[in-house]
Write an enzyme that holds these catalytic residues in place. Structure first.
Site, PDB file in Angstrom:
ATOM      1  N   ASP A  27    -100.441  79.612  65.922  1.00  0.00           N
ATOM      2  CA  ASP A  27    -100.088  78.294  65.429  1.00  0.00           C
ATOM      3  C   ASP A  27     -99.528  78.635  63.804  1.00  0.00           C
ATOM      4  OD1 ASP A  27    -100.847  76.606  66.863  1.00  0.00           O
ATOM      5  OD2 ASP A  27    -102.939  76.965  65.932  1.00  0.00           O
ATOM      6  N   ASP A  37    -105.212  76.837  64.460  1.00  0.00           N
ATOM      7  CA  ASP A  37    -106.764  78.110  64.305  1.00  0.00           C
ATOM      8  C   ASP A  37    -106.125  79.230  64.475  1.00  0.00           C
ATOM      9  OD1 ASP A  37    -106.950  77.297  66.566  1.00  0.00           O
ATOM     10  OD2 ASP A  37    -109.030  76.222  66.852  1.00  0.00           O
ATOM     11  N   ASP A  78    -105.120  69.505  65.676  1.00  0.00           N
ATOM     12  CA  ASP A  78    -106.030  69.538  66.721  1.00  0.00           C
ATOM     13  C   ASP A  78    -107.261  69.489  67.261  1.00  0.00           C
ATOM     14  OD1 ASP A  78    -104.474  72.022  66.985  1.00  0.00           O
ATOM     15  OD2 ASP A  78    -105.822  73.513  65.509  1.00  0.00           O
TER      16      ASP A  78
END
Length: 1025
Positions: free
Chosen positions: A759, A755, A457
């Site tokens: 996900d 997070d 990310d």
């Protein structure tokens, strides 16, 4: 009369008091007095229930339950009351437990609904409970703590018993028992116990060391388990939203719940919107349950928030919840088999079969030689003379042969391999905690070492997650302050920020100018900007508006919306990704409050504004609204023909050191792919800043693309392009999952960071799921294998280094142990076949086994990772466990040891002019010292300087020293126990010199290049295993 009072009381305490003050004229004087007394009692209780704090008025009243000091804060409108004058709670623990467990709606109604429950628990929906230590302890004493009884950990005795269940150990104990019995019978107790007793002592020593090692690792895993279950939860106390440990929650706490959170205790919903709960962990049902004030209001501990946000009041904690009772019966499985352990078990099994075959052949040869009269005793007489030989002597001789054969099996089976894996995993887990990585699944440690691709990310991982609004555009003009905005636009901004947020603003003192903001980093940045720059008073805005419906932000739509009502007027507010919101608008406000239609050239200008901010690595957020809701359904927010209020740019700087970490990973042959929800321009700018995109990527048209484009490809196109993709912008969790599947299909070992709750599928699908410890939701953490505690990509690179270290340490130990195995097997087999006896006795071989399996594992498995590990290519999914380099090293050392020791076996007596026992002692001593010196060689598979960094590994040096000291004691002082003879200085010098020759041999061997293609012998073994 009582019924009427109850009905009116439901409308609020103020209505109830007003009703009570209206005295019926028909009442007698005495009845009026009783009625007035009741009013006073009822009113005082009402004030108590509204109270927040206790005010001490020293000297005004004696400290008695009969008196109450009340202070009214005209600014805040909140009552405070002395906590010492509070009476006991008006509801007991059993009632609260029954309330949620049985979803007892009738009981809740009888308490006065959620308001009555909050009042009974002496808390406040907006302010929470008093956070003073005495108040927290009082609630804990009354209702219990939010902890549950854990099943007791396995004791040391469990591991001792388990070690004794090993078949080879049991056979050795049987042989030791027979040897002890026949020895005492033949030579008496004083002399006859040595042989059998020595085997007993050696076996017990091996068992003790193995049991203690496993026991310590189990304790280590238990500690890590406690850390992983220490979840952080947002609660409101004294009006301030704060983060506390799940274990510190008490009954009466007001808990803030957002998407992905775990419900920390049983409770009742008190406010919020669109809250949906996943109760599959409790009920097994996958359907999401909606929670609201009009229907189901109950929340169970251990369930997960799937959508929306809200607040709950805690009613039951710890063992009083169904989750607590369930968890108290679940123990952590520390017997988890990692993939590497499974492969090592196959290797152990294969080597064990070879050892079993050799042992059987040795036993067969020894028996044939004994019964054919080929063996002689120390006096030179034949040991077996047919019928003249006593049966006791025959049985004793056979027992010794069986013990020798069994000991060969013990030495041959590399039992130290699983122990080495356990040791290195436990050591690595402990050290990784210090390096901000908490391992949830053991297999992730070793799998990370094989990773070929990391999908990361952006926000908080590559960047600092310290967001600040740095640009503001109202209409087509850049603005710096609220003074340049019209009153209409300013008021709409206040509404759009204050009402459309999951964050909060706290001001400790009305006279203070400092505010405390809570929520996600993006929410905090927006709230801070609105309060400080737009002079927003959040309390006032919240007081004036009523929320009709709220749509929480999610990574699919990349926006959040709210439907609000003010004095009969209904307004819709949206905020989110700038280009997404812009596409929903048909008009815009300029800074003067004039609404204008968005023409085609205006749209192009807005897009350029967004692109220019994105090129500066800014996250672009737009605000829009509509004055009416066109839909009949109040729960459906208007999503088109909106009016654009403005666009802000939020700066989130790159983390220091992230560029170096990316370079390290690339140098290690690991591909880095950035997957972000930001637009393509922001994503590109950040990727260049972090070093993910380099100038050479300019010619690669597939280097940067958005998630929608990737989604639209066919599967074949995705497989062709996925390896060239460096950055995926505006991606959804589904895009991330799709990329992981494509990479795995191409043979990559994929690590993924995540997070959010969405996900979770990608984290589970990846070979290694890495969740974020700070911003990560509980759902993401539970789906992951490793939690990055500081959300830093540099920590991901450190995990990669530790993963390679685990794999490398195991390979070093395999090389060391197989060298010993090969040498011991060949020496004993050749000696047995040619001379009819084994030079290394059962006790001596058990001692060698102890050096190899336990001390060797401890020494080599605890090597720290070096930077050189990041210079090698990743092993990948199909890399061999025993490489050509390892075969080269171990075969060279094994051949050297076999050659020297066989010379000792057949020419030792003549060369050194010594007796048979001294010759055997020389063989034993030289063999052990060869392993000690070879342990240094095993520290590095390819590096010639094996002493580099030795001073940093005190444990390794300590184990070498202990091994040498114990070897001296074995040879010089435990002659009867170890069946050895004392050696003179010259003989010791010869043994040390032969052992030390392992160093130059190891150096020379590492100069010999090996082919990249695996040896044919390894391939054959691989097929068999």
């Amino acid at each position: 009369m009582a019924t009427q009072v109850s009905d009116h009381a439901k409308k609020g305490n103020s209505v109830g008091v007003k009703f009570l003050l209206e005295l019926p004229k028909t009442l007698s004087t005495s009845s009026k007095k009783w009625h007035q007394a009741f009013i006073k009692i009822y009113s005082s209780r009402t004030i108590l229930n509204c109270a927040k704090h206790t005010i001490r008025k020293p000297g005004l009243f004696p400290r008695s339950i009969s008196y109450t000091a009340v202070d009214i804060d005209h600014h805040q409108g909140d009552f405070t009351i002395d906590k010492e004058t509070q009476g006991d709670f008006t509801i007991d623990k059993e009632t609260l437990n029954d309330l949620v467990k049985n979803k007892n709606q009738e009981k809740l109604e009888s308490l006065g609904g959620t308001d009555g429950l909050v009042s009974a628990l002496k808390t406040n929906t907006r302010l929470g409970i008093n956070e003073e230590a005495d108040e927290i302890q009082r609630r804990r004493s009354m209702f219990g703590s939010n902890t549950y009884t854990r099943p007791p950990s396995k004791s040391l005795i469990n591991f001792v018993v388990k070690a004794f269940k090993d078949l080879t150990i049991l056979i050795l104990l049987g042989c030791a028992t027979l040897s002890l019995g026949f020895g005492i019978k033949e030579h008496g107790l004083k002399e006859g116990w040595y042989d059998g007793g020595s085997i007993f002592v050696a076996v017990f020593l091996v068992v003790a060391v193995s049991a203690v090692s496993n026991f310590r690792q189990n304790r280590q895993f238990d500690k890590l388990s406690k850390v992983s279950s220490n979840i952080k939860i947002d609660v409101v106390r004294n009006g301030r939203r704060q983060e506390i440990s799940i274990f510190d929650i008490v009954v009466g706490d007001i808990v803030c719940l957002n998407i992905g959170d775990q419900v920390p205790a049983d409770g009742v919903f008190v406010e919020g919107h669109s809250l949906h709960v996943d109760e599959s962990s409790m009920t097994g049902e996958s359907d999401q349950i909606e929670v609201n004030l009009n229907g189901n209001t109950f929340l169970f501990s251990g369930t997960k928030i799937a959508d929306g946000f809200g607040k709950m009041v805690v009613t039951s904690v710890g063992m009083n919840t169904a989750w607590g009772q369930m968890m108290s019966h679940i123990s952590r499985d520390t017997t988890e088999q990692t993939p590497l352990q499974t492969r090592l078990n196959k290797l152990t099994s294969s080597i064990g079969k070879v050892g079993l075959l050799v042992a059987f052949l040795v036993l067969l040869v020894l028996l044939v030689r004994y019964f054919t009269g080929s063996t002689k005793d120390e006096s030179g007489n034949r040991e077996y003379n047919g019928k003249k030989t006593k049966s006791d002597e025959i049985v004793n001789a056979v027992v010794e042969m069986v013990a020798a054969a069994v000991t060969i099996i013990v030495v041959a089976i590399p039992e130290g391999l699983p122990l080495a894996v356990t040791l290195t995993l436990a050591y690595s887990m402990k050290r990784m905690m210090k390096d901000q990585a908490m391992v949830r699944k053991l297999s992730a440690c070793e799998t990370m070492g094989s990773a070929t691709t990391i999908c990361t990310d952006k926000t908080g991982t590559l960047t600092l997650n310290q967001m600040k609004v740095t640009e503001f555009w109202s209409g087509l003009e850049s603005r710096n302050a609220s003074s340049s905005l019209s009153r209409t636009v300013l008021e709409l901004f206040h509404q759009g920020v204050a009402m459309n947020t999951t964050g909060s603003v706290f001001k400790a003192d009305s006279n203070s100018s400092e505010y405390e903001f809570s929520g996600s980093p993006t929410e905090k940045a927006i709230l801070s900007w609105a309060v400080e720059e737009l002079k927003m008073d959040m309390e006032e805005v919240l007081r004036e508006h009523e929320v009709l419906h709220f749509e929480a932000f999610n990574s699919e739509k990349k926006r959040s919306g709210v439907l609000i009502k003010k004095r009969g007027e209904i307004t819709v507010h949206w905020k989110g990704a700038a280009e997404k919101i812009l596409a929903m608008c048909c008009t815009f406000y300029d800074g003067y409050g004039v609404a204008k239609e968005i023409q085609e050239d205006d749209k192009v200008k807005f897009e350029k504004i967004i692109q220019s901010m994105a090129a500066k690595s800014l996250r672009c957020i737009a605000f829009a609204y509509s004055e009416r809701n066109d839909n009949n359904e109040t729960k459906k927010l208007k999503e088109e023909n909106l009016t654009l209020l403005g666009i802000i740019g939020i700066k989130d700087p790159c983390r220091p050191g992230v560029k170096k970490a990316v370079e390290d990973c690339k140098l290690a042959g690991v591909n880095i792919k950035m997957i972000t929800g930001d637009n393509i321009f922001t994503a590109r700018a950040i990727a260049v800043e972090c070093g993910i995109l380099i100038p050479e990527d300019e010619t690669n048209e597939d280097a940067v693309l958005d998630g929608e484009a990737f989604r639209s490809y066919t599967q074949q196109q995705r497989l062709e392009k996925v390896e060239r993709i460096k950055v995926m912008a505006r991606s959804s969790p589904f895009d991330k999952l799709l990329m992981v599947k494509c990479l795995k299909e191409l043979g990559h070992v994929v690590a993924v960071t995540g997070d959010g709750t969405n996900d979770a599928p990608a984290l589970k699908e990846a070979d290694i799921g890495l969740s974020m410890g700070i911003q990560g939701t509980e759902v993401a953490k539970e789906s992951s294998d490793i939690v990055i505690l500081d959300d830093n990509f540099a920590s991901v690179a450190t995990v990669l280094k530790w993963g390679r270290c685990v794999y490398n340490n195991i390979q070093k130990f395999i090389q060391f142990q197989l060298t010993v195995n090969v040498a011991a097997l060949v020496i004993n087999f050749v000696a047995a076949v040619s001379a009819g006896e084994v030079p290394l006795t059962a006790v001596q071989l058990l001692w060698v086994n102890l050096i190899m399996d336990t001390l060797g594992a401890l020494a080599l498995a605890t090597e720290k990772p070096s930077n050189d590990l990041m210079k090698n290519k990743p092993v990948g999914r199909t890399g061999p466990l025993i490489t050509n380099v390892m075969w080269r090293n171990l075969l060279a050392q094994a051949v050297y040891q076999i050659a020297v020791l066989l010379v000792f076996q057949f020419r030792g007596k003549e060369v050194f002019d010594v007796t048979e026992r001294v010759k055997n002692t020389l063989i034993f001593n030289t063999f052990v010292l060869c392993q000690v010196f070879n342990e240094f060689n095993a520290r590095s598979l390819e590096k010639k300087n094996v002493f580099e960094g030795l001073h940093k590994n005190r444990l390794f040096v300590g184990i070498i020293v202990v091994t040498v000291v114990l070897q001296v004691v074995m040879v010089e002082f435990l002659k009867r126990f170890a069946d050895t003879e004392m050696l003179n200085w010259g003989q010791w010098g010869v043994c040390v010199a032969i052992g030390a020759a392992s160093w130059p041999i190891g150096w020379l061997v590492k100069c010999v290049p090996v082919p990249e293609k695996h040896f044919f012998s390894y391939l054959k073994w691989k097929k068999r295993s």
